[in-house]
Write an enzyme that holds these catalytic residues in place. Structure first.
Site, PDB file in Angstrom:
ATOM      1  N   ARG A  36      -9.039  -8.470  22.807  1.00 25.77           N
ATOM      2  CA  ARG A  36     -10.300  -7.264  22.607  1.00 25.77           C
ATOM      3  C   ARG A  36     -11.441  -8.163  22.766  1.00 25.77           C
ATOM      4  O   ARG A  36     -12.512  -7.213  23.228  1.00 25.77           O
ATOM      5  CB  ARG A  36      -9.891  -6.768  21.190  1.00 25.77           C
ATOM      6  CG  ARG A  36      -8.681  -5.730  21.153  1.00 25.77           C
ATOM      7  CD  ARG A  36      -8.572  -4.962  19.774  1.00 25.77           C
ATOM      8  NE  ARG A  36      -7.583  -4.096  19.902  1.00 25.77           N
ATOM      9  CZ  ARG A  36      -7.062  -3.519  18.743  1.00 25.77           C
ATOM     10  NH1 ARG A  36      -7.718  -3.717  17.600  1.00 25.77           N
ATOM     11  NH2 ARG A  36      -6.166  -2.555  18.909  1.00 25.77           N
ATOM     12  N   LYS A 218       9.055   8.492  15.099  1.00 25.77           N
ATOM     13  CA  LYS A 218       9.024   9.882  14.468  1.00 25.77           C
ATOM     14  C   LYS A 218       8.537  11.109  15.219  1.00 25.77           C
ATOM     15  O   LYS A 218       7.454  10.822  16.122  1.00 25.77           O
ATOM     16  CB  LYS A 218       8.024   9.933  13.224  1.00 25.77           C
ATOM     17  CG  LYS A 218       8.459   8.904  11.995  1.00 25.77           C
ATOM     18  CD  LYS A 218       7.537   8.953  10.907  1.00 25.77           C
ATOM     19  CE  LYS A 218       8.055   8.261   9.791  1.00 25.77           C
ATOM     20  NZ  LYS A 218       7.031   8.104   8.713  1.00 25.77           N
ATOM     21  N   GLY A 368      -0.861   1.794  21.836  1.00 22.56           N
ATOM     22  CA  GLY A 368       0.094   1.742  20.562  1.00 22.56           C
ATOM     23  C   GLY A 368       1.457   0.547  20.975  1.00 22.56           C
ATOM     24  O   GLY A 368       1.238  -0.445  21.545  1.00 22.56           O
ATOM     25  N   GLY A 391      -4.555   4.907  18.755  1.00 19.08           N
ATOM     26  CA  GLY A 391      -4.692   6.136  18.130  1.00 19.08           C
ATOM     27  C   GLY A 391      -5.760   7.179  18.977  1.00 19.08           C
ATOM     28  O   GLY A 391      -5.270   8.215  19.105  1.00 19.08           O
TER      29      GLY A 391
END
Length: 411
Positions: A36, A218, A368, A391
């Site tokens: 990053r 999920k 992610g 996100g």
């Protein structure tokens, strides 16, 4: 998206506030992965080449207790950045107050300052006091709740604001929305500019056939993504733990596999309105426990009693490869199995390989776990774009507005 970009503003001699994403992994006070930091270098170098005074700031970790003030200190990041830039980086061990103001006022052109973790303002109030509840949890929340006084204060420290932190673009924080709303000129840095262009090309203006691959644990995490993409794609391939809620909706036995019982009705709705667009696994790899034990291949979507599904199987890999063949746009979010376990990384690796073969396609990973999987498995150079923001990219795939980008001035 018609937002001002870095090359649209004149930075020479100006104090330029740059929100970067230096939320890097740390161990024993050392940076363990500097990707990053590397990603921010083009924006920083451009500013230095154009005689700007560069003031950098970022969050690091989650600052929830007093102990986090030590764990999430930005000082080690400044040392890594200094090495990468090949010039001194002044670290200011505060995020507001006289020490920071004096350091900025003393800057010369081409100087670089990195100031302390913006999220320290979640536990330190406007009077410089620790602010916690009876359980020791942070209560100030000035950064994460976009405290208007803090946003105005940070904006007052510079002439121009550059948002180059895509990883927090889906959050309305004082260090992005707060500053952009209170400064005369703002723009996107090169990293965010690229993210917006790539995601827009892949999701908003795809070349058909457009195939989406949605995985992860999920259904609840991906409801918005599936809903939005069903209006755009030709096919959605579903894998990962979330597939078992769809199987339960179809009446299959799923053993001890992950199940969100309260999402079965939503899974039924998706299957009904998809008109065949949703493609589910036809077999799987199962294990008697959540562990990296030898896999047992099923011959259907059903999972044996006492077992749990942990990856897609060989028939599904063949099916998904056929569905991907000829695709001109591919968007992928979420692994196909528990890729951290070697025995259950096969499906995710196979999807990586299948996408990598699509030489004439625009291929996008939405950050992610799927981005982590592609990088870990050695496929980071085989995609058109791998998003740096999990996100933020997920919310983009849902069709949501990203407040950190929305607050930046239009051209």
């Amino acid at each position: 998206m018609n937002k001002k970009e870095l090359k649209d503003v004149k930075v020479n001699g100006k104090k330029v506030l740059v929100r970067v994403d230096f939320n890097v992994p740390m161990k024993d006070g050392q940076v363990t992965n500097d990707n990053r930091i590397t990603a921010a270098i083009p924006t920083i170098k451009y500013l230095l080449d154009h005689q700007a005074k560069v003031i950098l700031f970022s969050h690091l970790g989650k600052v929830k207790t007093v102990d986090d003030l030590k764990k999430c200190d930005m000082a080690p990041v400044a040392k890594v950045l200094e090495q990468k830039l090949g010039q001194p980086v002044k670290f200011v061990n505060s995020f507001e107050g006289k020490e920071l103001e004096d350091a900025i006022n003393q800057m010369h052109e081409q100087d670089v300052i990195l100031f302390q973790n913006t999220r320290f303002a979640d536990i330190i109030d406007g009077n410089g006091q620790i602010s916690v509840d009876n359980n020791g949890a942070a209560t100030a929340k000035r950064e994460s709740k976009n405290n208007p006084t803090l946003g105005k204060y940070w904006a007052s420290l510079g002439d121009i604001f550059v948002n180059d932190a895509f990883g927090t673009a889906h959050r309305a924080h004082a260090s992005n929305v707060g500053i952009a709303s209170n400064i005369s000129e703002s723009c996107l840095g090169f990293l965010v500019e690229k993210e917006v262009k790539m995601l827009s090309q892949g999701v908003d203006h795809p070349v058909k056939p457009f195939v989406a691959i949605i995985g992860g644990a999920k259904v609840s995490d991906k409801i918005g993504v599936i809903e939005h993409l069903l209006t755009k794609v030709d096919k959605i391939l579903i894998g990962g733990g979330m597939a078992y809620t769809f199987f339960a909706a179809q009446g299959y036995k799923i053993g001890n596999s992950l199940l969100e019982a309260d999402k079965i009705d939503i899974a039924k709705e998706f299957l009904a309105k998809a008109n065949g667009k949703i493609i589910l696994p036809v077999d799987g790899l199962e294990a008697p426990e959540f562990a990296d034990v030898p896999a047992k291949v099923t011959d259907s979507p059903e999972i044996d009693d006492g077992y749990m599904g942990l990856d897609i199987g060989p028939q599904t890999i063949d099916l998904f490869e056929k569905e991907l063949f000829g695709a001109k746009t591919v968007a992928w979010n979420g692994p196909m199995g528990v890729f951290e376990f070697r025995n259950y990384s096969v499906g995710t690796k196979a999807i990586c390989a299948a996408i990598a073969k699509l030489t004439d396609a625009f291929t996008l990973i939405g950050g992610g776990d799927s981005a982590a999987a592609a990088i870990q498995l050695g496929y980071q150079d085989k995609f058109t774009h791998i998003s740096t923001g999990g996100g933020a990219s997920l919310e983009y795939l849902e069709g949501k507005t990203l407040p950190g980008i929305e607050a930046v001035q239009n051209k």
